[in-house]
Every structure is written in structure tokens, then in C-alpha cells.
Design a protein around this motif. Structure first.
Motif, PDB file in Angstrom:
ATOM      1  N   TRP A  22       8.023   4.711  33.610  1.00 59.10           N
ATOM      2  CA  TRP A  22       8.101   3.340  34.149  1.00 59.10           C
ATOM      3  C   TRP A  22       9.143   2.526  33.378  1.00 59.10           C
ATOM      4  N   MET A  23       9.082   2.582  32.044  1.00 60.06           N
ATOM      5  CA  MET A  23      10.020   1.806  31.227  1.00 60.06           C
ATOM      6  C   MET A  23      11.459   2.298  31.404  1.00 60.06           C
ATOM      7  N   ALA A  24      11.652   3.618  31.542  1.00 60.71           N
ATOM      8  CA  ALA A  24      13.014   4.143  31.718  1.00 60.71           C
ATOM      9  C   ALA A  24      13.651   3.519  32.955  1.00 60.71           C
ATOM     10  N   LEU A 135       9.081  -7.104  26.317  1.00 61.94           N
ATOM     11  CA  LEU A 135       7.679  -6.892  26.703  1.00 61.94           C
ATOM     12  C   LEU A 135       7.174  -5.537  26.199  1.00 61.94           C
ATOM     13  N   MET A 136       8.008  -4.505  26.326  1.00 61.57           N
ATOM     14  CA  MET A 136       7.616  -3.156  25.898  1.00 61.57           C
ATOM     15  C   MET A 136       7.335  -3.116  24.396  1.00 61.57           C
ATOM     16  N   ILE A 137       8.209  -3.765  23.610  1.00 64.21           N
ATOM     17  CA  ILE A 137       8.008  -3.801  22.151  1.00 64.21           C
ATOM     18  C   ILE A 137       6.672  -4.481  21.832  1.00 64.21           C
ATOM     19  N   GLY A 138       6.428  -5.615  22.495  1.00 62.58           N
ATOM     20  CA  GLY A 138       5.171  -6.336  22.267  1.00 62.58           C
ATOM     21  C   GLY A 138       3.955  -5.477  22.623  1.00 62.58           C
ATOM     22  N   ILE A 139       4.013  -4.783  23.776  1.00 59.31           N
ATOM     23  CA  ILE A 139       2.871  -3.982  24.241  1.00 59.31           C
ATOM     24  C   ILE A 139       2.588  -2.826  23.275  1.00 59.31           C
ATOM     25  N   VAL A 140       3.656  -2.099  22.875  1.00 63.60           N
ATOM     26  CA  VAL A 140       3.450  -0.941  21.997  1.00 63.60           C
ATOM     27  C   VAL A 140       2.941  -1.361  20.615  1.00 63.60           C
TER      28      VAL A 140
HETATM   29  C1  HEM Z   1      -0.733  -0.654  33.404  1.00 70.07           C
HETATM   30  C2  HEM Z   1      -1.765  -1.168  32.791  1.00 70.07           C
HETATM   31  C3  HEM Z   1      -2.235  -0.609  31.453  1.00 70.07           C
HETATM   32  C4  HEM Z   1      -3.536  -0.416  31.062  1.00 70.07           C
HETATM   33  C5  HEM Z   1      -4.800  -0.738  31.878  1.00 70.07           C
HETATM   34  C6  HEM Z   1      -3.502   0.165  29.720  1.00 70.07           C
HETATM   35  C7  HEM Z   1      -4.648   0.517  28.983  1.00 70.07           C
HETATM   36  C8  HEM Z   1      -4.602   1.291  27.836  1.00 70.07           C
HETATM   37  C9  HEM Z   1      -5.774   1.707  27.077  1.00 70.07           C
HETATM   38  C10 HEM Z   1      -7.218   1.345  27.392  1.00 70.07           C
HETATM   39  C11 HEM Z   1      -5.348   2.493  26.044  1.00 70.07           C
HETATM   40  C12 HEM Z   1      -6.196   3.182  24.953  1.00 70.07           C
HETATM   41  C13 HEM Z   1      -6.143   2.310  23.740  1.00 70.07           C
HETATM   42  C14 HEM Z   1      -6.682   3.030  22.512  1.00 70.07           C
HETATM   43  O1  HEM Z   1      -6.828   4.258  22.546  1.00 70.07           O
HETATM   44  O2  HEM Z   1      -6.914   2.317  21.533  1.00 70.07           O
HETATM   45  C15 HEM Z   1      -3.889   2.567  26.160  1.00 70.07           C
HETATM   46  C16 HEM Z   1      -3.108   3.297  25.298  1.00 70.07           C
HETATM   47  C17 HEM Z   1      -1.746   3.131  25.261  1.00 70.07           C
HETATM   48  N1  HEM Z   1      -0.971   2.330  26.089  1.00 70.07           N
HETATM   49 FE1  HEM Z   1      -1.578   1.368  27.733  1.00 70.07          FE
HETATM   50  N2  HEM Z   1      -2.198   0.317  29.321  1.00 70.07           N
HETATM   51  C18 HEM Z   1      -1.383  -0.170  30.356  1.00 70.07           C
HETATM   52  C19 HEM Z   1      -0.013  -0.229  30.343  1.00 70.07           C
HETATM   53  C20 HEM Z   1       0.755   0.155  29.276  1.00 70.07           C
HETATM   54  C21 HEM Z   1       2.174  -0.114  29.148  1.00 70.07           C
HETATM   55  C22 HEM Z   1       3.023  -0.855  30.182  1.00 70.07           C
HETATM   56  C23 HEM Z   1       2.577   0.414  27.953  1.00 70.07           C
HETATM   57  C24 HEM Z   1       3.934   0.426  27.276  1.00 70.07           C
HETATM   58  C25 HEM Z   1       4.981  -0.255  27.669  1.00 70.07           C
HETATM   59  C26 HEM Z   1       1.405   1.038  27.346  1.00 70.07           C
HETATM   60  C27 HEM Z   1       1.414   1.739  26.161  1.00 70.07           C
HETATM   61  C28 HEM Z   1       0.321   2.412  25.643  1.00 70.07           C
HETATM   62  C29 HEM Z   1       0.389   3.326  24.481  1.00 70.07           C
HETATM   63  C30 HEM Z   1       1.658   3.676  23.694  1.00 70.07           C
HETATM   64  C31 HEM Z   1      -0.917   3.798  24.260  1.00 70.07           C
HETATM   65  C32 HEM Z   1      -1.385   4.833  23.202  1.00 70.07           C
HETATM   66  C33 HEM Z   1      -1.924   4.128  22.014  1.00 70.07           C
HETATM   67  C34 HEM Z   1      -2.507   5.086  20.989  1.00 70.07           C
HETATM   68  O3  HEM Z   1      -2.286   6.305  21.068  1.00 70.07           O
HETATM   69  O4  HEM Z   1      -3.199   4.588  20.096  1.00 70.07           O
HETATM   70  N3  HEM Z   1       0.319   0.853  28.171  1.00 70.07           N
HETATM   71  N4  HEM Z   1      -3.470   1.827  27.250  1.00 70.07           N
END
Ligand code: HEM
Length: 148
Positions: A22-24, A135-140
Motif C-alpha cells: 500500500w505504501m509503495a 503519516l507512515m513514519i508516525g504510524i510505524v
Molecule cells: C488499515 C488499518 C490498520 C489496522 C486496523 C491496523 C491494526 C494493527 C494491529 C492490531 C496490529 C498489532 C499490534 C501489536 O501486535 O501490538 C498492527 C501491527 C502493525 N501495523 Fe497495523 N493496522 C492498520 C494499518 C497499518 C498501516 C497503514 C501501517 C503502516 C503504514 C501499519 C503498520 C503496522 C506494523 C509495522 C505492525 C507490526 C507491529 C509489530 O510487529 O509490533 N498498520 N496493526
């Protein structure tokens, strides 16, 4: 719901793979709009860019966003994965909402180029190209560091 926990590492891996795709696309499409601003309407370059923009949005960005939401939603539904007393997930979902809004604008601007009615200059698309990056930096940072 036990299977969600059993498979949550696979689900998280598929979530991160979807997010990378998505980000790419979100980082590349505004760049195509920058080039498109300099291409003459009806010309060969403009027609080729229209094909590239449609394929990038329809074949990569849209499906990747849907699968990021699907696997992210499954993670949200997995008991014990998210500590809802902390603030980071709320902040993350707010930034994800902003990212989805930006996705909507990219889709609308593509329709303007398709109809040869884009009026925004290349400088505008160069500037907005930074939005998904920030936004991506903030989210990660929120999801990995969990600062609050
Ligand atoms: C689309 C809606 C999204 C939902 C509902 C969501 C939800 C979640 C949840 C519940 C986790 C698990 C968190 C944990 O294990 O502590 C997670 C992990 C993660 N999310 Fe999302 N996320 C979304 C979008 C995104 C986006 C847009 C990004 C990056 C730009 C992102 C990056 C990540 C990453 C890198 C992890 C792994 C974190 C880890 O390994 O500790 N997510 N996401």
C-alpha cells in the motif's frame, strides 16, 4: 476465536506485507502526477501515464489497502493483542484514517488527469507526496515503540 490467536503471527506478517505494498503505491502515484503535469493533454506521454496510474491504483494500491484493513481488523479482533488502556492504537487508527483520506484524494486526482482537466501544478504534487511519508513514519513509530 482461538484460531485468530493461533495464527496471529501469520496474520501480522500478511498485515505488514499489505501495508508495504500500500505504501509503495501511495508514495509512487503522486510522482506520476508530477510527470503528468508536464505531459501535453492527448499526447503519447499523457496517454501512457493514464494507463500506468490506472494500473497502479486498481491493481496495487486498492487491493493492498483492503488487505491491510482485513488483516489489521483480524489483529484488532484477536483477544490480548491490543492494550486498549494505552493511547497508541487510537493515535495509529487516526493516522490510518488520514492515510485512507489521502488515498481518496489520489483517486479523485487520477480522474482529473484521465479527463485532461487537471489544473494543479507539478509543485503541488511534489509537496503532497510528503503526506504519506509523514503519516507512515508516525504510524510505524506508534505501533513499534508504543510511546503512550
Ligand atoms: C488499515 C488499518 C490498520 C489496522 C486496523 C491496523 C491494526 C494493527 C494491529 C492490531 C496490529 C498489532 C499490534 C501489536 O501486535 O501490538 C498492527 C501491527 C502493525 N501495523 Fe497495523 N493496522 C492498520 C494499518 C497499518 C498501516 C497503514 C501501517 C503502516 C503504514 C501499519 C503498520 C503496522 C506494523 C509495522 C505492525 C507490526 C507491529 C509489530 O510487529 O509490533 N498498520 N496493526
Amino acid at each position: 476465536m482461538g484460531w485468530l490467536f493461533e495464527w496471529h503471527e501469520w496474520i501480522e506478517a500478511l498485515h505488514v506485507i499489505s501495508v508495504i505494498a500500500w505504501m509503495a503505491g501511495m508514495l509512487y502515484l503522486p510522482r506520476l502526477y508530477v510527470y503528468h503535469c508536464d505531459a501535453a493533454a492527448g499526447g503519447e506521454a499523457s496517454e501512457m501515464l493514464k494507463v500506468m496510474e490506472r494500473r497502479l491504483l486498481r491493481a496495487i494500491i486498492n487491493p493492498a489497502m483492503l488487505s491491510a484493513f482485513l488483516f489489521g481488523g483480524l489483529l484488532l479482533s484477536t483477544p490480548g493483542i491490543v492494550d486498549w488502556t494505552a493511547g497508541w492504537m487510537y493515535a495509529k487508527l487516526a493516522l490510518v484514517l488520514a492515510m485512507t483520506g489521502f488515498h481518496g484524494f489520489l483517486s479523485r486526482w487520477r480522474k482529473d488527469f484521465l479527463a485532461d482537466r487537471n489544473e494543479k501544478p507539478a509543485a503541488f504534487y511534489r509537496r503532497v507526496n510528503e503526506v504519506p511519508t509523514v503519516l507512515m513514519i508516525g504510524i510505524v513509530v506508534l505501533v513499534i515503540v508504543k510511546p503512550f
